[in-house]
Design an enzyme around this catalytic site. Structure first.
Site, PDB file in Angstrom:
ATOM      1  N   SER A   1     -30.407   9.924 -11.183  1.00 45.05           N
ATOM      2  CA  SER A   1     -30.448   9.944  -9.959  1.00 45.05           C
ATOM      3  C   SER A   1     -29.357   8.509  -8.788  1.00 45.05           C
ATOM      4  O   SER A   1     -29.684   8.653  -7.763  1.00 45.05           O
ATOM      5  CB  SER A   1     -32.064   9.464  -9.144  1.00 45.05           C
ATOM      6  OG  SER A   1     -33.029  10.814  -9.421  1.00 45.05           O
ATOM      7  N   SER A  28     -30.670  12.170  -7.411  1.00 46.08           N
ATOM      8  CA  SER A  28     -32.130  12.613  -5.715  1.00 46.08           C
ATOM      9  C   SER A  28     -31.551  11.814  -4.666  1.00 46.08           C
ATOM     10  O   SER A  28     -31.988  12.052  -3.491  1.00 46.08           O
ATOM     11  CB  SER A  28     -33.863  12.748  -6.325  1.00 46.08           C
ATOM     12  OG  SER A  28     -33.643  10.312  -6.800  1.00 46.08           O
ATOM     13  N   LYS A  52     -33.873   4.619   0.136  1.00 44.88           N
ATOM     14  CA  LYS A  52     -34.315   6.152  -0.320  1.00 44.88           C
ATOM     15  C   LYS A  52     -35.941   6.528   0.470  1.00 44.88           C
ATOM     16  O   LYS A  52     -36.878   5.343   0.225  1.00 44.88           O
ATOM     17  CB  LYS A  52     -34.254   6.363  -1.283  1.00 44.88           C
ATOM     18  CG  LYS A  52     -34.252   8.043  -2.131  1.00 44.88           C
ATOM     19  CD  LYS A  52     -34.266   7.788  -3.437  1.00 44.88           C
ATOM     20  CE  LYS A  52     -34.083   9.024  -4.171  1.00 44.88           C
ATOM     21  NZ  LYS A  52     -33.902   8.760  -5.496  1.00 44.88           N
TER      22      LYS A  52
END
Length: 589
Positions: A178, A154, A80
């Site tokens: 997330s 996220s 990420k």
């Protein structure tokens, strides 16, 4: 070519044994990415080029040939883009914020040292602020199994690239859910370790005291392997702690009281959760209903209390310098902390201590807490129309976990009719990470879930299941209204035993009226179920004449589909034909 999911344990074993080379694995991955880039390239923010990846693979093959034992030999993974990877800018979803790190995050270094190969950086809700995946200037990654729906965030891109079979696992982060929410929507495992158990050195902070780096993978075995490699104290991380392992058998399962279960109108999620906890009970667990009040109040502190200011503290400089580079929703959330006072923070800390004490007492009565990961999911268009309210709904069962210092693992628990995943989350006190992995593995073995729906590179058509009970049955006078809309037959079945059936008076052609009356007075009525795309379903509903209507019908297996129901006036002068069990028997008599 196949875009089936990749298996980290299998790849590592094959590369280590010389059955396949790391170079061959990477050549396959490069080809997979080229195919999926035609579908949604926005899953990535940046990648190493092919020559650099193949050079890394050649180095792994050389290390294996030299006799080095590499637990992740040749395994491709993604990171990420709020976690540092040397050689690629870290943007956290904000181009003007981007910087080139001098070294990779500690967890990335540990994975690479174990033989894993980083493919690149994945998209995210900007600054890890969001649970839906739509808040990025690089585009919105969408659900692999139905691209009308959000990916979850996220850690949106990380979930997509694992579910699409582009990498074997991916790193995400989790402050409020997330790493768990996108795992649930994409039929994945999402491990959120105990706070401080994994190093956060090299992580762009969201709420620095709460942030956890996480892993998204397809199997418990792969998740456990990654955890074994990266977990451990890091002296360079001021928030790293030596978390003692706590063995905890999952015999007493905590579940919310029925009146505290939030489904946001999603009957499929409710049914799938009930099925999951019934599976746990059938395999020897005792279900213990708990009061969610202290957990829910703690969750409200994260976005409705002073902890918003911790996000502001992390981003205050960039917010002041480049406010226009923020996603508007992210800017609204982060700027909210500017008005909070130190007094508010201390009062929040005191209240959280009280709530944590109440939460800790739960572990005297239960071993593991099992919640829905989310109560529902949403289409991308719905999320963009109400971005704060609907995002908040997605965090109803996740927001409190880090504040109360718990470990959690999200696991698949079935698929909705639209193909998106539903998941449950097993939660325990800090240090129960490995116990939760074992409990999750036992649940998945017992649940025997169907494989995720096939990956459709053309894009899944949104469909609706419709139960018909009378003139629309096969070979009946109005069946053409289904065939003309390309409706697909699903099954002949029965309703739940909670309905009565009437033959309406003076209807041409003769029509039935299905009325829900409850278990005490009802019976199971024969129906046929068809599947239509959304547009065809909408045109069908327009043609339904009163006093009939389209509502929700519960089937014998407990699932809920759309179907014919009747207004009360439909029974005036009608004949009760419930005892016949269905319309065909009435027509044939």
């Amino acid at each position: 070519m196949s875009l089936s999911r990749l298996d980290a344990c299998g790849i590592a074993a094959d590369v280590s044994a010389g059955r396949v080379s790391a170079v061959a694995v990477l050549q396959d991955v490069i080809a997979r990415i080229a195919v999926y880039d035609l579908v949604q390239p926005q899953a990535w923010i940046a990648r190493f080029d092919a020559s650099a990846l193949l050079a890394q693979a050649e180095a792994i093959d050389a290390r294996v040939a030299a006799g080095e034992e590499l637990p992740l030999a040749g395994v491709p993974f993604a990171v990420k883009d709020n976690i540092d990877v040397a050689g690629i800018d870290t943007t956290a979803g904000c181009p003007s914020y981007g910087y080139r790190p001098k070294r990779s995050a500690t967890v990335v270094e540990r994975l690479v040292a174990a033989g894993a190969i980083c493919i690149g950086k994945t998209n995210l809700d900007q600054f890890a602020t969001g649970l839906n995946g739509t808040r990025s200037p690089y585009g919105a990654p969408v659900n692999v199994y139905n691209r009308a729906y959000v990916s979850g965030g996220s850690s949106s891109g990380s979930a997509v690239v694992v579910a699409a079979g582009l990498v074997a696992f991916a790193l995400g982060t989790d402050t409020a859910g997330s790493g768990r929410v996108p795992a649930a929507f994409q039929h994945l495992i999402g491990l959120k370790p105990s706070r401080g158990r994994w190093s956060s050195t090299g992580l762009v902070p969201a709420c620095r005291t709460l942030d956890c780096i996480t892993v998204l993978a397809s199997t418990i075995a792969d998740t456990r392997l990654v955890d074994t490699v990266v977990a451990g104290f890091d002296a360079t991380d001021p928030f790293s702690v030596r978390v003692p392992e706590r063995d905890r058998a999952a015999r007493r399962i905590g579940v919310p009281r029925p009146d505290q279960r939030k489904w946001f109108g999603d009957l499929e999620s409710e049914r799938l959760y009930d099925k999951a906890i019934a599976c746990l009970a059938a395999n020897g667990a005792e279900l213990v209903e708990i009061d969610m009040t202290p957990l829910n109040e703690a969750a409200q502190l994260l976005y409705g209390g002073p902890w918003v200011a911790e996000r502001t503290a992390a981003l205050e400089t960039v917010l002041a310098a480049d406010p226009d580079d923020f996603d508007p929703v992210v800017r609204e959330v982060v700027a909210g902390g500017l008005d909070l006072r130190a007094v508010d923070l201390f009062n929040g800390i005191y209240r959280l201590a009280e709530l944590r004490r109440a939460a800790d007492l739960l572990w005297d009565t239960i071993d593991v807490l099992v919640l829905p990961t989310t109560g529902t999911t949403y289409r991308v268009a719905e999320m963009r129309a109400a971005p704060i309210a609907l995002n908040s709904n997605l965090g109803a069962y996740t927001n409190f976990v880090n504040l109360l210092d718990m470990a959690a693992i999200a696991v698949p628990a079935g698929a909705r009719d639209n193909g998106t995943g539903f998941g449950i989350t097993l939660i325990g006190p800090a240090g129960t990470d490995r116990a939760l992995l074992a409990a999750s593995e036992a649940y998945l073995d017992a649940a025997k879930l169907a494989a995720p729906p096939p990956l459709d590179l053309e894009g899944r058509m949104q469909t609706v299941k419709l139960a018909v009970v009378g003139a629309h049955l096969k070979d009946m006078p109005l069946h053409w209204q289904l065939t003309s809309r390309d409706a697909v037959f699903v099954e002949a079945t029965h309703t739940a035993p909670t309905y009565t059936l009437y033959a309406m008076a003076d209807s041409v052609p003769p029509k039935p009226a299905l009325v829900h009356v409850g278990a005490e007075d009802g019976a199971a009525i024969a129906v046929e179920v068809y599947e239509l795309d959304v547009a065809a379903f909408g045109s069908f509903v327009v043609d339904v004449p009163p006093p009939l209507a389209i509502g929700s019908v519960t089937l014998a297996d407990g699932s809920t589909v759309k179907g014919f129901v009747a207004e009360p006036r439909a029974t005036v002068g009608a004949e009760d034909i419930t005892a016949l069990g269905g319309w065909r028997a009435y027509v044939a008599r």
